[in-house]
Design a protein around this motif. Structure first.
Motif, PDB file in Angstrom:
ATOM      1  N   GLY A  82       0.806  -1.216   0.000  1.00 41.19           N
ATOM      2  CA  GLY A  82       0.000   0.000   0.000  1.00 41.19           C
ATOM      3  C   GLY A  82       0.839   1.266   0.000  1.00 41.19           C
ATOM      4  O   GLY A  82       0.299   2.364  -0.066  1.00 41.19           O
ATOM      5  N   GLU A  83       2.136   1.111   0.069  1.00 39.84           N
ATOM      6  CA  GLU A  83       3.020   2.277   0.030  1.00 39.84           C
ATOM      7  C   GLU A  83       2.993   2.884  -1.366  1.00 39.84           C
ATOM      8  O   GLU A  83       2.890   2.183  -2.359  1.00 39.84           O
ATOM      9  N   ARG A  84       3.090   4.218  -1.463  1.00 42.25           N
ATOM     10  CA  ARG A  84       3.016   4.887  -2.755  1.00 42.25           C
ATOM     11  C   ARG A  84       4.415   5.117  -3.304  1.00 42.25           C
ATOM     12  O   ARG A  84       5.356   5.385  -2.564  1.00 42.25           O
ATOM     13  N   VAL A  85       4.551   5.043  -4.633  1.00 42.04           N
ATOM     14  CA  VAL A  85       5.839   5.272  -5.298  1.00 42.04           C
ATOM     15  C   VAL A  85       6.305   6.700  -5.041  1.00 42.04           C
ATOM     16  O   VAL A  85       7.492   6.952  -4.830  1.00 42.04           O
ATOM     17  N   GLN A  86       5.357   7.627  -5.014  1.00 40.61           N
ATOM     18  CA  GLN A  86       5.717   9.031  -4.822  1.00 40.61           C
ATOM     19  C   GLN A  86       6.382   9.268  -3.456  1.00 40.61           C
ATOM     20  O   GLN A  86       7.140  10.226  -3.285  1.00 40.61           O
ATOM     21  N   ASP A  87       6.120   8.373  -2.480  1.00 48.98           N
ATOM     22  CA  ASP A  87       6.667   8.548  -1.126  1.00 48.98           C
ATOM     23  C   ASP A  87       8.037   7.911  -0.961  1.00 48.98           C
ATOM     24  O   ASP A  87       8.638   8.019   0.111  1.00 48.98           O
ATOM     25  N   LEU A  88       8.541   7.228  -1.998  1.00 44.14           N
ATOM     26  CA  LEU A  88       9.834   6.551  -1.895  1.00 44.14           C
ATOM     27  C   LEU A  88      10.980   7.556  -1.967  1.00 44.14           C
ATOM     28  O   LEU A  88      10.832   8.681  -2.440  1.00 44.14           O
ATOM     29  N   VAL A  89      12.124   7.080  -1.521  1.00 40.17           N
ATOM     30  CA  VAL A  89      13.355   7.860  -1.658  1.00 40.17           C
ATOM     31  C   VAL A  89      13.598   8.073  -3.150  1.00 40.17           C
ATOM     32  O   VAL A  89      13.297   7.215  -3.976  1.00 40.17           O
ATOM     33  N   HIS A  90      14.193   9.200  -3.489  1.00 42.62           N
ATOM     34  CA  HIS A  90      14.350   9.600  -4.887  1.00 42.62           C
ATOM     35  C   HIS A  90      14.985   8.513  -5.759  1.00 42.62           C
ATOM     36  O   HIS A  90      14.507   8.236  -6.853  1.00 42.62           O
ATOM     37  N   SER A  91      16.034   7.852  -5.302  1.00 44.54           N
ATOM     38  CA  SER A  91      16.730   6.864  -6.145  1.00 44.54           C
ATOM     39  C   SER A  91      15.825   5.659  -6.445  1.00 44.54           C
ATOM     40  O   SER A  91      15.778   5.182  -7.572  1.00 44.54           O
ATOM     41  N   TYR A  92      15.087   5.190  -5.414  1.00 51.84           N
ATOM     42  CA  TYR A  92      14.162   4.081  -5.654  1.00 51.84           C
ATOM     43  C   TYR A  92      13.030   4.517  -6.580  1.00 51.84           C
ATOM     44  O   TYR A  92      12.651   3.817  -7.506  1.00 51.84           O
ATOM     45  N   ARG A  93      12.487   5.689  -6.287  1.00 51.91           N
ATOM     46  CA  ARG A  93      11.385   6.218  -7.086  1.00 51.91           C
ATOM     47  C   ARG A  93      11.811   6.358  -8.542  1.00 51.91           C
ATOM     48  O   ARG A  93      11.091   5.969  -9.456  1.00 51.91           O
ATOM     49  N   GLN A  94      13.024   6.874  -8.767  1.00 51.92           N
ATOM     50  CA  GLN A  94      13.503   7.080 -10.131  1.00 51.92           C
ATOM     51  C   GLN A  94      13.682   5.755 -10.868  1.00 51.92           C
ATOM     52  O   GLN A  94      13.395   5.662 -12.055  1.00 51.92           O
ATOM     53  N   ASP A  95      14.122   4.705 -10.159  1.00 52.81           N
ATOM     54  CA  ASP A  95      14.256   3.376 -10.786  1.00 52.81           C
ATOM     55  C   ASP A  95      12.897   2.878 -11.301  1.00 52.81           C
ATOM     56  O   ASP A  95      12.793   2.370 -12.416  1.00 52.81           O
ATOM     57  N   PHE A  96      11.873   3.026 -10.472  1.00 52.92           N
ATOM     58  CA  PHE A  96      10.539   2.570 -10.891  1.00 52.92           C
ATOM     59  C   PHE A  96       9.989   3.439 -12.023  1.00 52.92           C
ATOM     60  O   PHE A  96       9.345   2.936 -12.940  1.00 52.92           O
ATOM     61  N   LEU A  97      10.250   4.737 -11.984  1.00 52.67           N
ATOM     62  CA  LEU A  97       9.818   5.610 -13.071  1.00 52.67           C
ATOM     63  C   LEU A  97      10.547   5.287 -14.373  1.00 52.67           C
ATOM     64  O   LEU A  97       9.949   5.325 -15.454  1.00 52.67           O
ATOM     65  N   ASP A  98      11.839   4.960 -14.276  1.00 52.16           N
ATOM     66  CA  ASP A  98      12.591   4.567 -15.476  1.00 52.16           C
ATOM     67  C   ASP A  98      12.043   3.271 -16.065  1.00 52.16           C
ATOM     68  O   ASP A  98      11.910   3.127 -17.284  1.00 52.16           O
ATOM     69  N   ASP A  99      11.734   2.320 -15.172  1.00 54.48           N
ATOM     70  CA  ASP A  99      11.138   1.061 -15.644  1.00 54.48           C
ATOM     71  C   ASP A  99       9.778   1.318 -16.304  1.00 54.48           C
ATOM     72  O   ASP A  99       9.443   0.717 -17.329  1.00 54.48           O
ATOM     73  N   ALA A 100       8.992   2.216 -15.731  1.00 55.54           N
ATOM     74  CA  ALA A 100       7.689   2.564 -16.310  1.00 55.54           C
ATOM     75  C   ALA A 100       7.870   3.199 -17.679  1.00 55.54           C
ATOM     76  O   ALA A 100       7.122   2.908 -18.621  1.00 55.54           O
ATOM     77  N   ALA A 101       8.879   4.061 -17.819  1.00 47.41           N
ATOM     78  CA  ALA A 101       9.151   4.683 -19.114  1.00 47.41           C
ATOM     79  C   ALA A 101       9.554   3.631 -20.139  1.00 47.41           C
ATOM     80  O   ALA A 101       9.163   3.703 -21.317  1.00 47.41           O
ATOM     81  N   ALA A 102      10.340   2.637 -19.709  1.00 47.49           N
ATOM     82  CA  ALA A 102      10.736   1.555 -20.625  1.00 47.49           C
ATOM     83  C   ALA A 102       9.512   0.754 -21.065  1.00 47.49           C
ATOM     84  O   ALA A 102       9.385   0.388 -22.236  1.00 47.49           O
ATOM     85  N   VAL A 103       8.623   0.470 -20.135  1.00 48.08           N
ATOM     86  CA  VAL A 103       7.395  -0.259 -20.477  1.00 48.08           C
ATOM     87  C   VAL A 103       6.571   0.556 -21.470  1.00 48.08           C
ATOM     88  O   VAL A 103       6.061   0.032 -22.466  1.00 48.08           O
ATOM     89  N   MET A 104       6.446   1.843 -21.230  1.00 46.41           N
ATOM     90  CA  MET A 104       5.675   2.702 -22.131  1.00 46.41           C
ATOM     91  C   MET A 104       6.323   2.761 -23.506  1.00 46.41           C
ATOM     92  O   MET A 104       5.620   2.809 -24.523  1.00 46.41           O
ATOM     93  N   ALA A 105       7.653   2.758 -23.568  1.00 47.53           N
ATOM     94  CA  ALA A 105       8.348   2.806 -24.855  1.00 47.53           C
ATOM     95  C   ALA A 105       8.068   1.546 -25.678  1.00 47.53           C
ATOM     96  O   ALA A 105       8.045   1.586 -26.908  1.00 47.53           O
ATOM     97  N   ILE A 106       7.845   0.439 -24.999  1.00 43.19           N
ATOM     98  CA  ILE A 106       7.551  -0.814 -25.702  1.00 43.19           C
ATOM     99  C   ILE A 106       6.064  -0.892 -26.042  1.00 43.19           C
ATOM    100  O   ILE A 106       5.679  -1.237 -27.156  1.00 43.19           O
ATOM    101  N   VAL A 107       5.226  -0.559 -25.077  1.00 49.77           N
ATOM    102  CA  VAL A 107       3.789  -0.752 -25.225  1.00 49.77           C
ATOM    103  C   VAL A 107       3.151   0.320 -26.108  1.00 49.77           C
ATOM    104  O   VAL A 107       2.290   0.013 -26.939  1.00 49.77           O
ATOM    105  N   ASP A 108       3.544   1.570 -25.967  1.00 47.70           N
ATOM    106  CA  ASP A 108       2.885   2.653 -26.698  1.00 47.70           C
ATOM    107  C   ASP A 108       2.923   2.482 -28.212  1.00 47.70           C
ATOM    108  O   ASP A 108       1.888   2.623 -28.867  1.00 47.70           O
TER     109      ASP A 108
END
Length: 189
Positions: free
Chosen positions: A34-60
């Motif tokens: 239930g923890e939110r990505v926005q509440d994570l430490v910047h480095s962890y948050r950025q890793d998940f955002l980078d992974d999301a961007a990679a997924v979007m680059a493939i899926v979009d």
């Protein structure tokens, strides 16, 4: 670089999956469910955002290509059906830009029925053609075979046989001659 709501949602889904996998291990995960990505430490948050961007680059691009293919298929489907309101229905999506959408099942039913009627008419046309060809061949055969009988002198279309002298004799004359011979044998006996 701005982060879209979609990218945040994908990052959150990846993070939730990461927590679920971690909780499945013996040691568990360092993060709570239930923890939110926005509440994570910047480095962890950025890793998940980078992974999301990679997924979007493939899926979009795949999604864009899929939507283009769906639109092309819809245009082709509408092209195969006549204009008419029975092939459209009100769009249930109130936020969509188009009020009406193509009723695919009605279009497919119409196309199937049209093809079935066409197939039936082709079958009937082939049957009629075969009958006409057969009749034509039969007429030509009767015409070519028609010969004057050596016995009675009539022009006959019935199958003819060659007699002892080499002339053509019709079946009627052969039958008459056989009856005469049988009658003579019976008188002699």
């Amino acid at each position: 670089m701005s982060i879209s709501d979609r990218q945040w949602a994908i990052a959150q889904a990846l993070f939730d999956r990461f927590i679920d996998r971690g909780n499945a291990r013996l040691g568990g995960s360092a993060f709570r469910k239930g923890e939110r990505v926005q509440d994570l430490v910047h480095s962890y948050r950025q890793d998940f955002l980078d992974d999301a961007a990679a997924v979007m680059a493939i899926v979009d691009p795949r999604l864009v290509a899929f939507e283009a293919r769906a639109k092309a298929a819809e245009r082709a489907l509408v092209g195969l059906t006549p204009d008419g309101s029975e092939f459209y229905r009100r769009n249930p999506d109130r936020l969509s830009e188009s009020e009406f959408i193509v009723d695919v099942s009605a279009c497919l039913t119409h196309i199937h029925d049209t093809r079935e009627r066409t197939r039936q008419s082709l079958v009937e046309a082939n049957r009629s053609r075969a009958e006409a060809v057969s009749e034509l061949r039969s007429a030509r055969f009767r015409h070519e075979q028609a010969t004057r009988c050596a016995g009675c002198g009539e022009r006959k279309h019935t199958p003819l046989r060659v007699d002892d002298m080499g002339g053509y004799v019709c079946l009627t004359c052969i039958d008459t001659r056989l009856h005469e011979l049988l009658a003579k044998e019976e008188e002699a006996a």
